[in-house]
Each structure stands twice: as structure tokens, then as C-alpha cells.
Design a protein around this motif. Structure first.
Motif, short mmCIF file in Angstrom:
data_model
loop_
_atom_site.label_atom_id
_atom_site.label_comp_id
_atom_site.label_asym_id
_atom_site.label_seq_id
_atom_site.Cartn_x
_atom_site.Cartn_y
_atom_site.Cartn_z
N GLY A 274 0.79 -1.23 0.00
CA GLY A 274 0.00 0.00 0.00
C GLY A 274 0.82 1.27 0.00
N LEU A 283 2.85 7.96 0.28
CA LEU A 283 1.42 7.70 0.15
C LEU A 283 1.11 6.34 0.75
N ASP A 284 -0.03 6.24 1.39
CA ASP A 284 -0.45 4.98 2.00
C ASP A 284 -1.91 4.75 1.67
N SER A 285 -2.17 3.77 0.81
CA SER A 285 -3.54 3.46 0.39
C SER A 285 -4.06 2.29 1.20
N SER A 286 -5.28 2.43 1.71
CA SER A 286 -5.92 1.35 2.45
C SER A 286 -7.41 1.38 2.16
N ARG A 290 -6.78 7.18 0.95
CA ARG A 290 -5.39 7.39 0.58
C ARG A 290 -4.82 8.54 1.42
N TYR A 291 -3.73 8.25 2.08
CA TYR A 291 -3.13 9.21 2.99
C TYR A 291 -1.76 9.63 2.46
N ASP A 308 -5.00 13.33 5.31
CA ASP A 308 -5.98 12.78 4.40
C ASP A 308 -6.36 13.91 3.44
N GLN A 340 -3.69 3.44 8.59
CA GLN A 340 -2.45 3.75 7.86
C GLN A 340 -1.44 2.64 8.16
#
Length: 465
Positions: A274, A283-286, A290-291, A308, A340
Motif C-alpha cells: 500500500g 502515500l499509504d492506500s488502504s 489514501r493518505y 488525508d 495507515q
């Protein structure tokens, strides 16, 4: 049937919404002191952003553990690598005004080969690749020559060197020093009154010193040089203003703003599927969204932000501690909301382990070898690799070479697949004057990680002696 009047219902819902919003700062304020005590963090300052506005800032603990000085609204913390996001914003401002082409080789702007020499791969180093950590450079060079680890664009390799080179380009294009450019293009326009890219000696009392993992005051980072990857000193309130502007796309070209939060590179698709990198931000996608995020690690001073961009909520905190990343998962569970997992996994190396404190006390009482033997015989689980490394380097700095080597040897036994533990063991032997063992362990490091520039440089120095 009893019916609630519509106006009453709306007021109730609004009150509930306000209560839910205000509960985030309340939860953080209630939780953070216990986390700091658990993780031996002397001081922490934090800001919360909601609906695009900084709505809460609070300070916890002390600025300096040796004299009990309080943290104030003017206390300046080291942002460490959170500096890179400010540099990225500056670059995108210049790209939006057509001063900087993100895809033009940086060497063409400089008119020279920088510190790379005649390597033709330099033509592949662009602002875009620098911002996405795909320029091919190591994080930091080990000598005056900057060597490529791979051809630019091939893969991700986190690098502060790329940001330093990009700053040189921005200086040449504007005729301003990087610190001055940051002040004129970011700090003054956004009203960041307590931020600077260089140490201000006239405000020495406001600069928060570092503290080691045991909570002891280390030193103030009063180095005078500017660094586009790491030298920002700021406050949580100031950085929250910056993050609010970043999420809003303040003065940014809309397409560049979109690209900033678009995945361009992936550090490790297998271990962290992610996690990606945009233009200057992680970037952290969950499943919850997406953060965007970045962490800062200056050794004995650490920081983190997560935002966010869609909801324009976020959090940023700074610490004066080597353990500053340890409470990250606990804090992020409260704000900005959602999950996250990638960020938590990325900064997990900074987790404080209470066993380490006991082992350190034992080492000072019994000596390294005996203390480690007793620890291994009694332990239920291993101390983390990075925590053990910190113990070893603390001993090394205090010239307790035999004790440091005992710690590094146990770390190598516990984590034999890590090239870093053998590198540390080699350094321990080198500092102790054991040239043969130092060479043997640096060679092992290099076999495990051929692109380790430090091992290459140390072997060269050892063999030339």
C-alpha cells in the motif's frame, strides 16, 4: 408517535458532530502523556488539522530534560526529513510558474556534472525523479564523489542527496540561497513565523535539544548549514499551517497538485503493497482512503505527519527524542482516522522496547558479555534490531568498545539476514583497532548488500592503512 421537531433534530445532530470532532483533541490529550512515559520521550508537540484548518495544538513534557525547560509556542523542533516536503512544495511552485521543468536533467540547469563525475547516468536525474526517490542516488554519499546505485528511473531508493542537488538548481534559477528562497516563497506567504531552514544563533534558547533513547539530553543541532532534505526547524503549529496549504493546493498548479498525491514509485510492493511515493510525499492506500505522510529521523530527534488530502484532515507531531516514532501507531489510531498500516509498518523500527533499558543497566553493572549472556538466557523475545543497534552505538560513543562489540555480536546472531547488523559489528571492531575483524565483517556486509557505499568506503580506508 412522538416526533422530534426537525429543527431540534438538526441541532442535536450538529451538537453530536461537534462533540465527535472535539473528541479527537481530547483523546489525544488524554493518551499522549502515558505514551510518552511508556516510551521515555521527554518532549512532544502536536497539531491536529480538521476540514483544512489547524484546530488544535498542544505541548507535552519538557524541551530540555537536563533543566526542565518548558516547551512554548516558539520552541523550535527539528523537522528532519519533513524538510523534504517543503522543498517539494517549493519545486512545484517553480514548476507551476515555468521556472523549473520537472523532466529536464538537473545537470543541464547547473551546467556541470555536479559531484557525479563523468557518469552518463547523470542525464537521467530530473526533479521528478529526485522528488520520487528514483534518481539512483544513495541516501547520503560516503565521500566527496556522489556515486549512482542504479540507473535513474529503475527503482525506488530513498535519497537526501537528490534533494540537495535539486536545491542547487533552485538556487541557480532564482539567484537566492535555499534558506532565503524557503523564507520568501513559503514561510512568509503562509505566515510560518517560527520556521527557518538554518539554525538561528540569536534564538538559541528556543531551539529544542535532542535526547537519546534513555531520555538523556544529547546536544542541540546548532550546525549552521542549510540542507534541503533535513535542516528545517519549526513548530507543530507552523507545520500544520503548511500542511493545510499543501492539502488545499495553495498557489500550486492544479495538475501538479494532483500529481503530488499520485503514486509514482513503490518502495517495496511485496512487504508494503500500500506504500508508494508521490512528488515529495509518501502515500499509504488502504480500505479507508489514501493518505499522504512523511517521517523525520535525525537520530535523537524524530517527527511524523499523516494527512488525508480528500477530507483535509491530518496530524503532525515533533519530538526531541530518539524514541519519537514509538507512539506513532497509538497516535494514528486516534487521528487522522482510518487505517495507515503502511506508515505504521514503515516507522516500526523506532519502537521503544523496555527490555533494552534493563539490558543497558546490566551492561553498566556487569559488562557487555556477561550482561548479554544473562539477557539471552532469561528473555522471552528478542530486542528489536534497531533498538539493539542504538544500545551498541551509545556504548561506542562512550568508547566502551568491548561492550559495544558484545551488543553488536548478539544483534548479528539475532538478525543474521540483516546486512546492517554486520556493518555495525564491523564498525565496532574498527573503532577497537581490530582491523582483520573489521575487514571480515565489512566484506560480509558487502556480499549481502553489494550497493552499500559505506562498506565500500570503509574497506578502502582499512586496506589502505
Amino acid at each position: 408517535m412522538f416526533r422530534i421537531p426537525l429543527i431540534t433534530l438538526c441541532c442535536c445532530l450538529a451538537a453530536l458532530a461537534t462533540q465527535a470532532q472535539s473528541s479527537v483533541p481530547a483523546q489525544l490529550a488524554a493518551r499522549i502523556p502515558a505514551l510518552m512515559q511508556r516510551d521515555r520521550i521527554p518532549g512532544l508537540t502536536i497539531a491536529y488539522i480538521e476540514n483544512g484548518r489547524p484546530v488544535w495544538t498542544q505541548h507535552f513534557g519538557v524541551a530540555n530534560n537536563s533543566n526542565g525547560a518548558h516547551i512554548t509556542d516558539s520552541s523550535r523542533f527539528e523537522a528532519a526529513s519533513l524538510t523534504k516536503v517543503v522543498t517539494a512544495y517549493m519545486a512545484l511552485l517553480m514548476a507551476g510558474s515555468h521556472q523549473l521543468d520537472l523532466d529536464k536533467p538537473l545537470s543541464e540547469y547547473l551546467g556541470n556534472t555536479y559531484d557525479v563525475g563523468n557518469d552518463p547516468r547523470l542525464a537521467g536525474v530530473t526533479a521528478r525523479r529526485t522528488l520520487t526517490h528514483t534518481a539512483g542516488f544513495p541516501n547520503w554519499r560516503s565521500d566527496s564523489l556522489l556515486r549512482f546505485l542504479f540507473t535513474p528511473g529503475e527503482k525506488f531508493q530513498y535519497s537526501g542527496e537528490g534533494f540537495v542537488m535539486l536545491a542547487k538548481v533552485m538556487e541557480k534559477l532564482t539567484g537566492k540561497k535555499y534558506a532565503e528562497l524557503a523564507k520568501d516563497s513559503v514561510f512568509i506567504p503562509l505566515g510560518m513565523h517560527h520556521s527557518s531552514m538554518t539554525f538561528d544563533s540569536t534564538l538559541r534558547a528556543l531551539h529544542v535539544p535532542r535526547h537519546n533513547w534513555l531520555g538523556n539530553t544529547a546536544y542541540s543541532a546548532d550546525y549552521p548549514n542549510q540542507n534541503a532534505a533535513a535542516s528545517l526547524r519549526t513548530t507543530a503549529a507552523d507545520y500544520a499551517i503548511f500542511l493545510s496549504a499543501l492539502m488545499a493546493g495553495n498557489r500550486l498548479d492544479p495538475e501538479l497538485h494532483r500529481e503530488m498525491f499520485t503514486p509514482h514509485a513503490y518502495p517495496d510492493m511485496e512487504k508494503m503493497p500500500g506504500v508508494a511515493w508521490g512528488l515529495g510525499v509518501g502515500l499509504d492506500s488502504s480500505a479507508t482512503g489514501r493518505y499522504a505522510w512523511h517521517w523525520g529521523d535525525q537520530g535523537d530527534s524524530r517527527a511524523l505527519f499523516v494527512i488525508d488530502p480528500a477530507k483535509r484532515n491530518g496530524i503532525v507531531y515533533f519530538t526531541n527524542s530518539a524514541n519519537g516514532l514509538s507512539p506513532a501507531a497509538d497516535i494514528l489510531a486516534i487521528a487522522p482516522g482510518g487505517r495507515q498500516d503502511g506508515v505504521v509498518k514503515w516507522v516500526a523500527y523506532g519502537k521503544f522496547d523496555g527490555q533494552a533499558e534493563a539490558v543497558t543497566r546490566s551492561i553498566h553493572q556487569l559488562g557487555g558479555e556477561k550482561a548479554i549472556q544473562q539477557h539471552v538466557a532469561a528473555r522471552k523475545q528478542k530486542i528489536g534490531e534497531d533498538q539493539m543497534n542504538m544500545i551498541g552505538y551509545e556504548l561506542l560513543r562512550n568508547k566502551r568498545y568491548a561492550d559495544a562489540i558484545a551488543v553488536f555480536k548478539q544483534n548479528a546472531a539475532d538478525y543474521p539476514a540483516s546486512a546492517n547488523v554486520w556493518d555495525s559489528l564491523a564498525e565496532g571492531y574498527m573503532e577497537n583497532g581490530d582491523k582483520a575483524q573489521a575487514i571480515a565483517n565489512y566484506e560480509k556486509t558487502l556480499r549481502m548488500k553489494p550497493d552499500n557505499p559505506n562498506a565500500v568506503e570503509m574497506l578502502k580506508k582499512l586496506r589502505d592503512k
